[in-house]
Design an enzyme around this catalytic site. Structure first.
Site, PDB file in Angstrom:
ATOM      1  N   CYS A  27     -54.030  26.306  -8.626  1.00  0.00           N
ATOM      2  CA  CYS A  27     -55.223  26.883  -9.243  1.00  0.00           C
ATOM      3  C   CYS A  27     -55.429  28.305  -8.734  1.00  0.00           C
ATOM      4  O   CYS A  27     -55.255  28.570  -7.546  1.00  0.00           O
ATOM      5  CB  CYS A  27     -56.431  26.026  -8.873  1.00  0.00           C
ATOM      6  SG  CYS A  27     -57.975  26.586  -9.605  1.00  0.00           S
ATOM      7  N   HIS A  81     -57.427  20.238 -16.686  1.00  0.00           N
ATOM      8  CA  HIS A  81     -57.711  21.046 -15.496  1.00  0.00           C
ATOM      9  C   HIS A  81     -58.808  22.070 -15.808  1.00  0.00           C
ATOM     10  O   HIS A  81     -59.752  22.237 -15.026  1.00  0.00           O
ATOM     11  CB  HIS A  81     -56.415  21.738 -15.044  1.00  0.00           C
ATOM     12  CG  HIS A  81     -56.553  22.627 -13.843  1.00  0.00           C
ATOM     13  ND1 HIS A  81     -55.928  22.356 -12.637  1.00  0.00           N
ATOM     14  CD2 HIS A  81     -57.244  23.784 -13.652  1.00  0.00           C
ATOM     15  CE1 HIS A  81     -56.239  23.321 -11.767  1.00  0.00           C
ATOM     16  NE2 HIS A  81     -57.028  24.201 -12.357  1.00  0.00           N
ATOM     17  N   GLU A  82     -58.688  22.739 -16.959  1.00  0.00           N
ATOM     18  CA  GLU A  82     -59.671  23.786 -17.311  1.00  0.00           C
ATOM     19  C   GLU A  82     -61.037  23.188 -17.658  1.00  0.00           C
ATOM     20  O   GLU A  82     -62.073  23.723 -17.265  1.00  0.00           O
ATOM     21  CB  GLU A  82     -59.152  24.643 -18.467  1.00  0.00           C
ATOM     22  CG  GLU A  82     -57.859  25.401 -18.173  1.00  0.00           C
ATOM     23  CD  GLU A  82     -57.861  26.143 -16.849  1.00  0.00           C
ATOM     24  OE1 GLU A  82     -58.934  26.628 -16.424  1.00  0.00           O
ATOM     25  OE2 GLU A  82     -56.818  26.213 -16.202  1.00  0.00           O
ATOM     26  N   HIS A 123     -62.913  22.431 -14.658  1.00  0.00           N
ATOM     27  CA  HIS A 123     -63.578  23.619 -14.092  1.00  0.00           C
ATOM     28  C   HIS A 123     -64.967  23.810 -14.697  1.00  0.00           C
ATOM     29  O   HIS A 123     -65.927  24.119 -13.989  1.00  0.00           O
ATOM     30  CB  HIS A 123     -62.769  24.893 -14.399  1.00  0.00           C
ATOM     31  CG  HIS A 123     -61.731  25.222 -13.375  1.00  0.00           C
ATOM     32  ND1 HIS A 123     -62.025  25.418 -12.045  1.00  0.00           N
ATOM     33  CD2 HIS A 123     -60.394  25.406 -13.488  1.00  0.00           C
ATOM     34  CE1 HIS A 123     -60.904  25.702 -11.386  1.00  0.00           C
ATOM     35  NE2 HIS A 123     -59.910  25.704 -12.231  1.00  0.00           N
TER      36      HIS A 123
HETATM   37 ZN    ZN Z   1     -57.943  25.983 -11.776  1.00  0.00          ZN
END
Ligand code: ZN
Length: 164
Positions: free
Chosen positions: A97, A139-140, A143
């Site tokens: 990341c 993953h995004e 976030h």
């Molecule tokens: Zn990330």
């Protein structure tokens, strides 16, 4: 313009959910400029995806580099995105990341998902994603919900340790 990407250790806001964008904001010049800067920042930092919160802007907007062929560079911008699993199958794979430089670890993700979002015109888009692409999307979107991969990863290690 290159955006600053603060480290996780310096930026506790990474653990807070980002807010949704309104239609007026999506169509604003300010957001269009920010999106262009976010895309530039992602490529300069060699990321395959980046969320606005990583550039200290807590809004539900992320970019994914669908750069799978040498002659084509396609950026996928997702606004107010959500996903649901298409299959219960999950697998573990290595992730890193931009907010946690040099740290890697294995994260368990759904292999096939359906993503729903708005595009940069504010139109609804829906698509299926599988494999590595599905992993980046998850993953995004994590976030945007205030979750970092290091919170769910196993075998976390730094690049330096691996090199030894
Ligand atoms: Zn990330």
């Amino acid at each position: 313009m290159l955006l600053k990407v603060p480290k996780e250790s310096e930026y506790p806001l990474l653990y807070k959910p980002s807010r949704e964008l309104t239609m007026a904001e999506i169509k604003s010049d300010a957001i269009k400029k920010f999106t262009a800067d976010l895309i530039e920042t992602m490529y300069v930092k060699n990321g395959v995806g980046i969320a606005s919160i990583q550039a200290a802007k807590p809004i539900q907007l992320c970019v994914i580099a669908k750069d799978f062929t040498p002659d084509k560079k396609t950026d996928l911008v997702l606004i107010n995105p959500t996903f649901e699993k298409v299959s219960i199958l999950r697998d573990w794979d290595e992730e890193g990341c931009l907010s946690v430089p040099k740290v890697y670890g294995k994260v368990r993700r759904y292999k096939k998902i359906k993503v729903t979002a708005l595009n940069t015109e504010g139109e609804k888009i829906e698509f299926a994603a599988a494999g590595f692409f599905a992993r980046i999307c998850q993953h995004e979107i994590d976030h945007l919900n205030g979750t970092l991969f290091i919170s769910k990863a196993k075998q976390l290690h730094t690049l330096e340790e691996t090199a030894k």
